[in-house]
Write a protein that holds these residues in place. Structure first.
Motif, PDB file in Angstrom:
ATOM      1  N   ASN A  35     -97.765 -14.175  53.876  1.00  0.00           N
ATOM      2  CA  ASN A  35     -96.770 -13.269  53.320  1.00  0.00           C
ATOM      3  C   ASN A  35     -95.819 -14.057  52.429  1.00  0.00           C
ATOM      4  N   THR A  36     -95.541 -13.546  51.244  1.00  0.00           N
ATOM      5  CA  THR A  36     -94.692 -14.237  50.269  1.00  0.00           C
ATOM      6  C   THR A  36     -93.325 -14.582  50.848  1.00  0.00           C
ATOM      7  N   ASP A  37     -92.725 -13.651  51.586  1.00  0.00           N
ATOM      8  CA  ASP A  37     -91.409 -13.911  52.165  1.00  0.00           C
ATOM      9  C   ASP A  37     -91.464 -15.056  53.183  1.00  0.00           C
ATOM     10  N   VAL A  39     -93.683 -17.504  53.242  1.00  0.00           N
ATOM     11  CA  VAL A  39     -93.929 -18.741  52.498  1.00  0.00           C
ATOM     12  C   VAL A  39     -92.618 -19.260  51.903  1.00  0.00           C
ATOM     13  N   GLU A  40     -91.822 -18.376  51.329  1.00  0.00           N
ATOM     14  CA  GLU A  40     -90.527 -18.774  50.777  1.00  0.00           C
ATOM     15  C   GLU A  40     -89.607 -19.307  51.878  1.00  0.00           C
ATOM     16  N   LEU A  41     -89.634 -18.639  53.029  1.00  0.00           N
ATOM     17  CA  LEU A  41     -88.820 -19.085  54.156  1.00  0.00           C
ATOM     18  C   LEU A  41     -89.272 -20.470  54.627  1.00  0.00           C
ATOM     19  N   HIS A  42     -90.569 -20.688  54.666  1.00  0.00           N
ATOM     20  CA  HIS A  42     -91.101 -22.010  55.036  1.00  0.00           C
ATOM     21  C   HIS A  42     -90.589 -23.080  54.082  1.00  0.00           C
ATOM     22  N   ASN A  43     -90.645 -22.793  52.802  1.00  0.00           N
ATOM     23  CA  ASN A  43     -90.180 -23.764  51.807  1.00  0.00           C
ATOM     24  C   ASN A  43     -88.695 -24.060  51.972  1.00  0.00           C
ATOM     25  N   LEU A  44     -87.916 -23.021  52.195  1.00  0.00           N
ATOM     26  CA  LEU A  44     -86.476 -23.187  52.379  1.00  0.00           C
ATOM     27  C   LEU A  44     -86.181 -24.010  53.637  1.00  0.00           C
TER      28      LEU A  44
END
Length: 77
Positions: A35-37, A39-44
């Motif tokens: 899920n894009t959200d 993945v973004e949370l993982h990066n953050l």
């Protein structure tokens, strides 16, 4: 630095390490999410963990060096 302050710093360091371990566990458990959200949370979270590791290392070094320096303070007779 007083013994009380050193103990407080040590407790804070332990607490931060526990939070970081929990965040790392979360990243491992959810690593297969696409899920894009997520993945973004993982990066953050990964970026913030890297920053926190650096800051924690500095805090540990400062705390250790201050404890070390206290051992050389001459005692008044």
């Amino acid at each position: 630095m007083t013994t009380s302050s050193l103990l407080s710093n040590e407790k804070m360091i332990r607490d931060i390490k526990m939070v970081m371990a929990d965040a790392e566990f979360f990243l491992r458990v959810t690593s297969d999410q696409v899920n894009t959200d997520v993945v973004e949370l993982h990066n953050l979270i990964s970026a913030r963990l890297a920053d926190a590791r650096c800051r924690l290392n500095l805090l540990e070094q400062t705390s250790t060096s201050q404890a070390f320096d206290m051992s050389y303070v001459p005692r008044l007779a």
